[in-house]
Enzyme design. Structure first.
Site, PDB file in Angstrom:
ATOM      1  N   ARG A 230       0.842  -1.195   0.000  1.00 26.64           N
ATOM      2  CA  ARG A 230       0.000   0.000   0.000  1.00 26.64           C
ATOM      3  C   ARG A 230       0.882   1.252   0.000  1.00 26.64           C
ATOM      4  NH1 ARG A 230      -5.111   1.715  -1.174  1.00 26.64           N
ATOM      5  NH2 ARG A 230      -6.177   2.784   0.524  1.00 26.64           N
TER       6      ARG A 230
ATOM      7  N   THR B  69     -10.195   0.401  -9.175  1.00 26.64           N
ATOM      8  CA  THR B  69      -9.052  -0.397  -8.761  1.00 26.64           C
ATOM      9  C   THR B  69      -9.019  -1.577  -9.713  1.00 26.64           C
ATOM     10  OG1 THR B  69      -9.235   0.465  -6.527  1.00 26.64           O
ATOM     11  CG2 THR B  69      -8.347  -1.743  -6.691  1.00 26.64           C
TER      12      THR B  69
ATOM     13  N   THR C 194      -4.102  -0.681  -7.128  1.00 28.79           N
ATOM     14  CA  THR C 194      -4.875   0.527  -7.429  1.00 28.79           C
ATOM     15  C   THR C 194      -4.023   1.778  -7.540  1.00 28.79           C
ATOM     16  OG1 THR C 194      -6.798   1.795  -6.681  1.00 28.79           O
ATOM     17  CG2 THR C 194      -5.317   1.048  -4.974  1.00 28.79           C
TER      18      THR C 194
ATOM     19  N   ASN D  70      -6.159   4.347  -6.991  1.00 26.17           N
ATOM     20  CA  ASN D  70      -7.324   4.920  -6.339  1.00 26.17           C
ATOM     21  C   ASN D  70      -8.334   5.370  -7.393  1.00 26.17           C
ATOM     22  OD1 ASN D  70      -9.065   5.568  -4.326  1.00 26.17           O
ATOM     23  ND2 ASN D  70      -8.203   7.596  -3.944  1.00 26.17           N
TER      24      ASN D  70
ATOM     25  N   ASP E 256      -7.811   8.460   0.217  1.00 23.51           N
ATOM     26  CA  ASP E 256      -8.372   7.371   1.024  1.00 23.51           C
ATOM     27  C   ASP E 256      -8.184   7.610   2.525  1.00 23.51           C
ATOM     28  OD1 ASP E 256      -9.671   5.794  -0.770  1.00 23.51           O
ATOM     29  OD2 ASP E 256      -8.134   4.250  -0.915  1.00 23.51           O
TER      30      ASP E 256
ATOM     31  N   SER F 290      -7.864   1.013   3.358  1.00 22.88           N
ATOM     32  CA  SER F 290      -8.343   0.504   2.066  1.00 22.88           C
ATOM     33  C   SER F 290      -9.522  -0.435   2.279  1.00 22.88           C
ATOM     34  CB  SER F 290      -7.204  -0.258   1.389  1.00 22.88           C
ATOM     35  OG  SER F 290      -7.659  -0.924   0.240  1.00 22.88           O
ATOM     36  N   SER F 291     -10.256  -0.674   1.206  1.00 24.71           N
ATOM     37  CA  SER F 291     -11.313  -1.706   1.227  1.00 24.71           C
ATOM     38  C   SER F 291     -10.913  -2.935   0.425  1.00 24.71           C
ATOM     39  CB  SER F 291     -12.602  -1.155   0.615  1.00 24.71           C
ATOM     40  OG  SER F 291     -13.113  -0.126   1.411  1.00 24.71           O
TER      41      SER F 291
ATOM     42  N   GLY G 133     -13.760  -1.664  -6.744  1.00 20.77           N
ATOM     43  CA  GLY G 133     -15.114  -1.176  -6.417  1.00 20.77           C
ATOM     44  C   GLY G 133     -15.194  -0.321  -5.169  1.00 20.77           C
ATOM     45  N   GLY G 134     -14.059   0.210  -4.672  1.00 20.70           N
ATOM     46  CA  GLY G 134     -14.113   1.081  -3.493  1.00 20.70           C
ATOM     47  C   GLY G 134     -14.832   0.385  -2.349  1.00 20.70           C
TER      48      GLY G 134
END
Ligand code: GLY
Length: 572
Positions: free
Chosen positions: A108, A383, A401, A403, A425, A454-455, A475-476
């Protein structure tokens, strides 16, 4: 003769399509709709781009393992899927070896050392629209190159250079743009021009057309440096200088030290059981793994199979679980290196049961009554995810991603890759509603060197101690619920992998207190029953692009590529 002329014309007009068709002949192809896909025994790659999937499959055929293929696919996606594939962004990898060893890699992005809590606020303390979204200041320290180097050092088998070569060729020789990509690039034209006044390969005089070749010479040069020098080819020397020059052009804050010090981190996978299945998934700084296991636990005791797919009781139960889990997510999750995430408490089985105990079948629970906390702001959905299994049965699940689509929309001059806008984010203003009326959590406040929440939910499932599924999606905030639904579609509703991926989705995230549905996800009868209980149901566009692999009872791999995009599975 006429036939030959016709063939020549056809080749000229459709040359790339034909080459593409030839490239993929003999391999599996994308399966639209609800069809059983064939099974393959030697390996499977599913990604957002047919070109990247082909790169991964070729690496497997050369004797590379799933990690080798994943490294090659990550770099290929940076070329052929520039809206989310990247070397200027970051991501997460979940790994399961053929013998059952599990691991996860956090690559990340991080905030630069001079980032500060209020850096996107005006003098009155209000968020400045777009400051965390576009331009050099929106970028976190990229993690993807360090991540791929770390993954290869630990698990790779083929030489590093072999894994970079396909991406370099795709960048230098070009690849034909799909209709979807053409639409995106043409829509983005003015913004690309504004943020890249000296030009970028993504800009064209006039409009892009389907099958136009996108050639990225500067990106090819950067990939060659990474091929030859490993992480130093990106975090030091020429490319580092180019990133710093780019920061200067746009008041960005990343420094050479930020780049040099970036490290990907191996983290222990989060695991949990759902019935006879073991779920292996990503720990914080992704919220995805904890939330996914909480969701599965929340519905485990109920007879979903009997109620049926997308029936009112099924939807109601899943929505009530989602409401509670997303409320938790907002308060309790952030970078574990900066914030003490109460992971054990959140994953405690009794805790999940207690959370579901105040749920009333006769009516919707208002989200205002769910007090767990404050939710992070809106999340971008662009993403990308890829799933890979090799002949030996090693499995890799990577979500990566920039973002937003095309990240910060700034290509590093001379280096040809896009900067991420991952700083968005973070909770830009913890404790206060953002422009969508949502409230950001303290756990995810900006701090120097911190990773943003993050998701992303790259996940692998086992059944009976053996590999069962590799799954994930962009898909956030809808990532977690899309993975949740895909898993239940297979385990509870007996769908094959492609049916489970193609199935229409719905989503609830606590706030706003709305069930979002893809067109056709909930039929009129079930919708009426839910609305009578007070649920608000709103249609929206497509959610996620799940790319997944199922190991079948026959021992083969069944790939599933999401028909919402250009995604493709390829097996052999
Ligand atoms: N940028 C999307 C996510 O990390 O969840």
């Amino acid at each position: 003769m006429q036939r030959i002329i016709k063939l020549r014309v056809f080749l000229k007009v459709n040359g790339w399509m034909l080459i593409t068709a030839l490239l993929f002949s003999g391999c599996a192809s994308k399966q639209q709709g609800h069809q059983n896909s064939k099974e393959y025994h030697n390996g499977m790659v599913v990604s957002a781009s047919p070109f990247a999937s082909k790169v991964g499959l070729d690496i497997l055929k050369k004797g590379g393992n799933a990690v080798d293929a994943a490294v090659a696919v990550q770099f290929a996606l940076a070329v052929v899927y520039p809206n989310a594939g990247n070397i200027g962004g970051g991501g997460f990898m979940v790994y399961r070896s053929a013998s059952g060893e599990t691991n996860t890699l956090d690559f990340r992005e991080k905030a630069g050392a001079s980032a500060s809590r209020d850096m996107y606020l005006d003098a009155a303390g209000a968020p400045i629209v777009d400051k965390s979204l576009y331009g050099q200041l929106a970028a976190g320290v990229p993690g993807s190159v360090a991540g791929m180097v770390a993954a290869h050092e630990k698990y790779g088998k083929l030489p590093w250079a072999t894994l970079l070569e396909p991406a370099i060729l795709l960048a230098r020789n070009g690849f034909p743009l799909s209709a979807q990509q053409v639409g995106e690039l043409n829509n983005l034209h003015d913004q690309l021009l504004k943020l890249n006044p000296d030009g970028t390969a993504l800009l064209k005089d006039g409009k892009w057309a389907t099958s136009d070749l996108l050639k990225q010479e500067e990106l090819a040069g950067t990939l060659e440096l990474i091929r030859d020098q490993g992480r130093a080819g990106f975090y030091e020397g020429k490319v580092a200088d180019q990133i710093i020059q780019e920061m200067k052009r746009g008041a960005g804050i990343l420094t050479k030290t930020d780049l040099q010090q970036y490290q990907a981190v191996w983290r222990k996978a989060i695991t949990g059981n759902y019935k006879d299945y073991k779920v292996i998934t990503m720990p914080p700084p992704s919220s995805g793994g904890i939330a996914l296991i909480q969701l599965l636990r929340s519905v485990e005791a109920y007879p979903l199979k009997r109620w049926g797919f997308q029936q009112d009781s099924t939807v109601q139960l899943m929505v009530e679980a989602e409401r509670r889990v997303y409320a938790d997510r907002a308060t309790h999750l952030g970078d574990p290196d900066f914030y003490k995430v109460p992971q054990a408490a959140l994953l405690d089985e009794q805790y999940t049961k207690d959370r579901m105990s105040n749920f009333d079948w006769s009516k919707a629970t208002p989200s205002a009554n769910i007090k767990a906390g404050k939710i992070n702001g809106k999340e971008h959905e662009e993403t990308t995810h890829f799933s890979i299994v090799d002949k030996a049965g090693n499995a890799v699940s990577i979500t990566t991603t920039l973002n937003g689509s095309y990240g910060a929309v700034v290509a590093v001059k001379g280096a040809g890759f896009l900067l991420n806008n991952e700083m968005d984010d973070f909770s830009v203003k913890p404790g206060a509603p953002n422009m969508y009326g949502l409230v950001g959590g303290e756990a995810n406040a900006i701090a120097p060197g911190k990773r943003m929440l993050s998701s992303m939910t790259p996940t692998i499932l086992e059944n009976d101690g053996k590999l069962f599924m590799v799954v994930g999606t962009p898909g956030g905030s809808t990532i977690i619920t899309s993975v949740f639904q895909t898993i239940l579609n297979v385990i509870e509703f007996d769908q094959d992998m492609q049916q489970a991926v193609s199935a229409k989705r719905f989503h609830h995230q606590w706030l706003p207190d709305v069930i979002y549905t893809e067109s056709g996800a909930i039929d009129a009868v079930n919708r009426a029953k839910l609305e009578a209980k007070g649920y608000i149901i709103e249609p929206r566009g497509p959610m996620g692009r799940v790319d997944a692999i199922l190991k079948t009872k026959q021992g083969g791999y069944q790939g599933a590529a999401d028909p919402r995009g250009d995604d493709q599975w390829l097996g052999w």
